[in-house]
Design a protein around this motif. Structure first.
Motif, PDB file in Angstrom:
ATOM      1  N   SER A 163      46.509  37.256  40.199  1.00 38.27           N
ATOM      2  CA  SER A 163      47.757  36.977  39.331  1.00 38.27           C
ATOM      3  C   SER A 163      47.459  36.740  37.935  1.00 38.27           C
ATOM      4  O   SER A 163      46.205  36.128  37.863  1.00 38.27           O
ATOM      5  N   SER A 164      48.304  37.007  37.142  1.00 42.17           N
ATOM      6  CA  SER A 164      48.106  36.671  35.667  1.00 42.17           C
ATOM      7  C   SER A 164      47.699  35.325  35.316  1.00 42.17           C
ATOM      8  O   SER A 164      48.528  34.455  35.876  1.00 42.17           O
ATOM      9  N   GLY A 165      46.657  35.047  34.763  1.00 45.18           N
ATOM     10  CA  GLY A 165      46.384  33.616  34.456  1.00 45.18           C
ATOM     11  C   GLY A 165      45.094  33.073  35.477  1.00 45.18           C
ATOM     12  O   GLY A 165      44.477  31.954  35.370  1.00 45.18           O
ATOM     13  N   ASP A 166      44.915  33.710  36.603  1.00 44.56           N
ATOM     14  CA  ASP A 166      43.753  33.376  37.456  1.00 44.56           C
ATOM     15  C   ASP A 166      42.561  33.600  37.053  1.00 44.56           C
ATOM     16  O   ASP A 166      42.289  34.395  36.216  1.00 44.56           O
ATOM     17  N   ILE A 167      41.464  32.661  37.301  1.00 46.62           N
ATOM     18  CA  ILE A 167      40.164  32.730  36.642  1.00 46.62           C
ATOM     19  C   ILE A 167      39.447  33.794  37.557  1.00 46.62           C
ATOM     20  O   ILE A 167      39.282  33.376  38.698  1.00 46.62           O
ATOM     21  N   MET A 168      38.830  34.698  37.060  1.00 49.33           N
ATOM     22  CA  MET A 168      38.376  35.772  37.532  1.00 49.33           C
ATOM     23  C   MET A 168      36.561  35.483  37.550  1.00 49.33           C
ATOM     24  O   MET A 168      35.827  36.044  38.372  1.00 49.33           O
ATOM     25  N   ALA A 169      36.303  34.906  36.391  1.00 56.26           N
ATOM     26  CA  ALA A 169      34.952  35.096  35.882  1.00 56.26           C
ATOM     27  C   ALA A 169      34.394  34.179  35.132  1.00 56.26           C
ATOM     28  O   ALA A 169      35.254  33.482  34.340  1.00 56.26           O
ATOM     29  N   GLU A 170      33.097  34.001  35.047  1.00 55.16           N
ATOM     30  CA  GLU A 170      32.473  32.992  33.997  1.00 55.16           C
ATOM     31  C   GLU A 170      31.493  33.836  33.318  1.00 55.16           C
ATOM     32  O   GLU A 170      30.783  34.542  33.709  1.00 55.16           O
ATOM     33  N   ILE A 171      31.769  33.810  31.835  1.00 56.44           N
ATOM     34  CA  ILE A 171      31.020  34.840  30.948  1.00 56.44           C
ATOM     35  C   ILE A 171      30.397  34.013  29.934  1.00 56.44           C
ATOM     36  O   ILE A 171      31.039  32.853  29.242  1.00 56.44           O
ATOM     37  N   GLU A 172      28.942  33.965  29.975  1.00 57.28           N
ATOM     38  CA  GLU A 172      28.213  33.553  28.700  1.00 57.28           C
ATOM     39  C   GLU A 172      28.111  34.229  27.572  1.00 57.28           C
ATOM     40  O   GLU A 172      27.631  35.371  27.563  1.00 57.28           O
ATOM     41  N   THR A 173      28.339  33.736  26.447  1.00 52.40           N
ATOM     42  CA  THR A 173      28.222  34.072  25.179  1.00 52.40           C
ATOM     43  C   THR A 173      27.055  33.200  24.571  1.00 52.40           C
ATOM     44  O   THR A 173      26.354  32.823  25.278  1.00 52.40           O
ATOM     45  N   ASP A 174      26.522  33.807  23.316  1.00 53.40           N
ATOM     46  CA  ASP A 174      25.709  33.163  22.653  1.00 53.40           C
ATOM     47  C   ASP A 174      25.679  31.393  22.415  1.00 53.40           C
ATOM     48  O   ASP A 174      24.657  30.804  22.175  1.00 53.40           O
ATOM     49  N   LYS A 175      26.839  31.188  22.705  1.00 52.72           N
ATOM     50  CA  LYS A 175      27.189  29.684  22.393  1.00 52.72           C
ATOM     51  C   LYS A 175      27.703  28.999  23.605  1.00 52.72           C
ATOM     52  O   LYS A 175      27.660  27.548  23.628  1.00 52.72           O
ATOM     53  N   ALA A 176      28.313  29.571  24.523  1.00 53.06           N
ATOM     54  CA  ALA A 176      29.000  28.747  25.514  1.00 53.06           C
ATOM     55  C   ALA A 176      29.107  29.483  26.634  1.00 53.06           C
ATOM     56  O   ALA A 176      29.102  30.885  26.579  1.00 53.06           O
TER      57      ALA A 176
ATOM     58  N   ALA B 201      42.659  36.624  34.399  1.00 55.36           N
ATOM     59  CA  ALA B 201      43.252  37.826  34.763  1.00 55.36           C
ATOM     60  C   ALA B 201      44.398  38.065  33.791  1.00 55.36           C
ATOM     61  O   ALA B 201      45.032  36.866  33.679  1.00 55.36           O
ATOM     62  N   VAL B 202      44.856  39.436  33.464  1.00 56.44           N
ATOM     63  CA  VAL B 202      46.062  39.487  32.537  1.00 56.44           C
ATOM     64  C   VAL B 202      46.756  40.195  33.389  1.00 56.44           C
ATOM     65  O   VAL B 202      48.209  39.880  33.299  1.00 56.44           O
TER      66      VAL B 202
ATOM     67  N   ALA C 271      35.272  45.518  36.358  1.00 56.96           N
ATOM     68  CA  ALA C 271      35.775  45.764  37.673  1.00 56.96           C
ATOM     69  C   ALA C 271      37.137  46.533  37.408  1.00 56.96           C
ATOM     70  O   ALA C 271      37.377  47.087  36.216  1.00 56.96           O
ATOM     71  N   THR C 272      37.671  46.861  38.672  1.00 58.68           N
ATOM     72  CA  THR C 272      38.793  47.811  38.877  1.00 58.68           C
ATOM     73  C   THR C 272      39.932  46.986  39.590  1.00 58.68           C
ATOM     74  O   THR C 272      39.470  46.342  40.705  1.00 58.68           O
ATOM     75  N   LEU C 273      40.974  46.754  39.046  1.00 55.59           N
ATOM     76  CA  LEU C 273      42.170  46.167  39.688  1.00 55.59           C
ATOM     77  C   LEU C 273      43.126  47.376  40.258  1.00 55.59           C
ATOM     78  O   LEU C 273      43.575  48.122  39.681  1.00 55.59           O
ATOM     79  N   ALA C 274      43.563  46.980  41.720  1.00 53.44           N
ATOM     80  CA  ALA C 274      44.683  47.920  42.201  1.00 53.44           C
ATOM     81  C   ALA C 274      46.021  47.489  42.432  1.00 53.44           C
ATOM     82  O   ALA C 274      45.960  46.238  42.518  1.00 53.44           O
ATOM     83  N   GLU C 275      46.916  48.079  42.293  1.00 54.45           N
ATOM     84  CA  GLU C 275      48.284  47.685  42.445  1.00 54.45           C
ATOM     85  C   GLU C 275      48.439  47.272  44.070  1.00 54.45           C
ATOM     86  O   GLU C 275      47.807  48.026  44.854  1.00 54.45           O
ATOM     87  N   GLU C 276      49.192  46.694  44.237  1.00 60.65           N
ATOM     88  CA  GLU C 276      49.610  46.230  45.542  1.00 60.65           C
ATOM     89  C   GLU C 276      50.087  47.555  46.396  1.00 60.65           C
ATOM     90  O   GLU C 276      50.995  48.081  45.868  1.00 60.65           O
ATOM     91  N   GLY C 277      49.599  47.847  47.619  1.00 62.24           N
ATOM     92  CA  GLY C 277      49.650  48.887  48.499  1.00 62.24           C
ATOM     93  C   GLY C 277      49.009  50.217  47.996  1.00 62.24           C
ATOM     94  O   GLY C 277      49.071  50.966  48.730  1.00 62.24           O
ATOM     95  N   GLU C 278      47.989  49.957  47.165  1.00 58.77           N
ATOM     96  CA  GLU C 278      47.395  51.203  46.761  1.00 58.77           C
ATOM     97  C   GLU C 278      46.024  50.993  47.635  1.00 58.77           C
ATOM     98  O   GLU C 278      45.507  50.142  48.089  1.00 58.77           O
ATOM     99  N   ASP C 279      45.537  52.000  47.966  1.00 52.19           N
ATOM    100  CA  ASP C 279      44.499  52.206  48.720  1.00 52.19           C
ATOM    101  C   ASP C 279      43.139  51.995  47.996  1.00 52.19           C
ATOM    102  O   ASP C 279      42.673  52.629  47.044  1.00 52.19           O
ATOM    103  N   LEU C 280      42.460  50.736  48.350  1.00 48.98           N
ATOM    104  CA  LEU C 280      41.372  50.405  47.776  1.00 48.98           C
ATOM    105  C   LEU C 280      40.261  51.335  47.870  1.00 48.98           C
ATOM    106  O   LEU C 280      39.404  51.250  46.669  1.00 48.98           O
ATOM    107  N   SER C 281      39.947  52.161  48.655  1.00 40.84           N
ATOM    108  CA  SER C 281      38.907  53.061  48.839  1.00 40.84           C
ATOM    109  C   SER C 281      39.053  54.213  47.559  1.00 40.84           C
ATOM    110  O   SER C 281      37.911  54.593  47.188  1.00 40.84           O
ATOM    111  N   LYS C 282      40.313  54.473  47.284  1.00 44.14           N
ATOM    112  CA  LYS C 282      40.460  55.417  46.205  1.00 44.14           C
ATOM    113  C   LYS C 282      40.700  54.978  44.715  1.00 44.14           C
ATOM    114  O   LYS C 282      40.728  55.804  44.061  1.00 44.14           O
ATOM    115  N   ALA C 283      40.775  53.451  44.824  1.00 44.16           N
ATOM    116  CA  ALA C 283      41.209  52.858  43.388  1.00 44.16           C
ATOM    117  C   ALA C 283      39.703  52.786  42.894  1.00 44.16           C
ATOM    118  O   ALA C 283      39.107  52.020  42.904  1.00 44.16           O
ATOM    119  N   LYS C 284      39.608  53.575  41.746  1.00 50.57           N
ATOM    120  CA  LYS C 284      38.451  53.574  40.923  1.00 50.57           C
ATOM    121  C   LYS C 284      38.861  53.404  39.442  1.00 50.57           C
ATOM    122  O   LYS C 284      39.990  53.609  39.259  1.00 50.57           O
TER     123      LYS C 284
END
Length: 419
Positions: free
Chosen positions: A31-44, A50-51, A75-88
């Protein structure tokens, strides 16, 4: 319809980063606001939220991947009910972020000595490149030589778009970029060693400090400062603040002194931009903090108008989060001057390299018992050496000397710091 999740720009200057860790997997609902990943920049290391709302259909970039360009589909986000195998990811998005093909170099045996017309580079009568302050800042951050860029602005002035379209390390025709940027060849001579890959932070530190020493004319001014009065005041303040759980360090008091000195001598609270001088009305102090893999400079904003106890609390929080890699970009980008204290290591005196685009940095040595003339008699006093490094393009020696005098007086008569 599938939604392409792209590598975000977590700071104004970020061009690429390391996808350190995925916190979701294919099939997870976000959902919007959920933490999806940790990303390293040159400083932190920063968390990526998620948006949009949906289900993770595909992870295009595995965790641990370095040098992921901003805007790359990760990454790719599929809408609810959408076939994940076809969501690219949409083909247009993938094409947009795919790396451009690299042309093969021409064979060395068949050189083509074509004579190209030299590019028109905007220069004044003094052979100075004319560019906007923003273009100069971006060029410095990306390692782009403005001398090799043709300006599209008025009268050939180089603007932001010109720099953003240039390749890092670009140099004028006929100049040798290899000699300036090629790393020294490894020469281990059979000596046992371990090869350690440079982190993004260490690469950035190496580039920025090299640029600073090459491009900024440093002038160094040193004063010896008595610390006895400041140490006595610190002990009294800590006694009074003990009930509040606040403990002041000498460094906290020096941050306050540096900020107040900048406000007293505003000619040193500046930034050189090439054809203009930025004069700041507020003193934001960047404080050097050593962290694993490098150095970061969290900022105490408006330090001149904050109490020392507030500075102490802020620095404790900033330093802790800096070591955890949890600082937000605005907490370490900016600042009008820097302070670097190596006194805790017993270093008597050193000359710090200016942190561009700032115009000065204060280097603090250890406080130690020394013979010192007081009231025309030789006595023992606690003395430290402080060295200011100034950008001589922006700050004259006399202004730097006036600043060092103000800093010395504030430290030796510290009641002015709490008034």
């Amino acid at each position: 319809m599938p939604i392409a999740i792209k590598m975000p720009a977590l700071s104004p200057t970020m061009e690429e980063g390391t996808l350190a860790k995925w916190l979701v997997k294919v099939g997870d609902k976000v959902s919007s606001g959920d933490i999806m990943a940790e990303i390293e920049t040159d400083k932190a290391t920063m968390e990526f939220e998620a948006v949009d709302e949906g289900i993770i259909a595909e992870i295009s970039v595995p965790e641990g991947t370095e040098g992921v360009k901003v805007g790359t589909v990760i990454a790719t986000l599929a809408e609810e009910g959408e076939d994940l195998s076809k969501a690219k990811a949409p083909a247009a998005e993938v094409a947009k972020t795919a790396p451009a093909p690299v042309a093969a170099p021409a064979p060395a045996s068949t050189p083509a000595p074509a004579k190209a017309a030299p590019a028109t580079v905007a220069k004044s009568a003094g052979d100075r490149v004319i560019a906007s302050p923003l273009a100069k800042r971006i060029a410095a951050e990306r390692g782009v030589d403005l001398a090799g860029i043709k300006g599209s602005g008025p009268n050939g002035r180089i603007v932001r778009a010109d720099v953003e379209g240039a390749k890092p390390g670009a140099v004028p025709a006929g100049a040798s970029a290899v000699a300036a940027h090629a790393p020294a060849a490894a020469q281990d001579f059979g000596i046992p060693h371990v090869e350690e890959k440079l982190s993004g932070m260490r690469k950035t530190i190496a580039r920025r400090l090299t640029e600073s020493k090459q491009q900024v004319p440093h002038i160094y001014l040193t004063v010896d400062i008595r610390l006895d009065a400041l140490l006595k005041l610190r002990a009294e303040l800590n006694s009074a603040l003990e009930a509040r759980g606040v403990k002041l360090s000498v460094n906290d008091m020096l941050i306050k002194a540096l900020a107040q000195a900048l406000l007293q001598v505003p000619s040193c609270n500046v930034q050189f931009t090439g054809d203009t001088l930025l004069k700041f009305s507020r003193a934001d102090i960047s404080v050097a903090v050593s962290i694993p893999g490098g150095l970061i400079t969290p900022i105490v904003a408006d330090a001149g108008n904050k109490s020392i106890s507030t500075i102490a609390s802020e620095m404790k929080d900033l330093a802790a989060r800096a070591r955890e890699g949890k600082l937000a970009p605005h907490e370490y980008q900016g600042g009008t001057a820097s302070l670097s204290n190596m006194g805790m290591y017993g270093i008597k005196q050193f000359e710090a390299i200016i942190n561009p685009p700032q115009a000065m940095i204060m280097a603090i040595g250890a406080g130690e018992k020394r013979p010192y003339v007081i009231d025309d008699s030789l006595q023992i006093a606690t003395v430290m050496s402080a060295t200011g490094s100034f950008d001589h393009r922006a700050i004259d020696g006399a202004d730097g000397a006036a600043f060092m005098k103000a800093f010395k007086e504030l430290v030796e008569k510290p009641l002015g710091l709490v008034a």
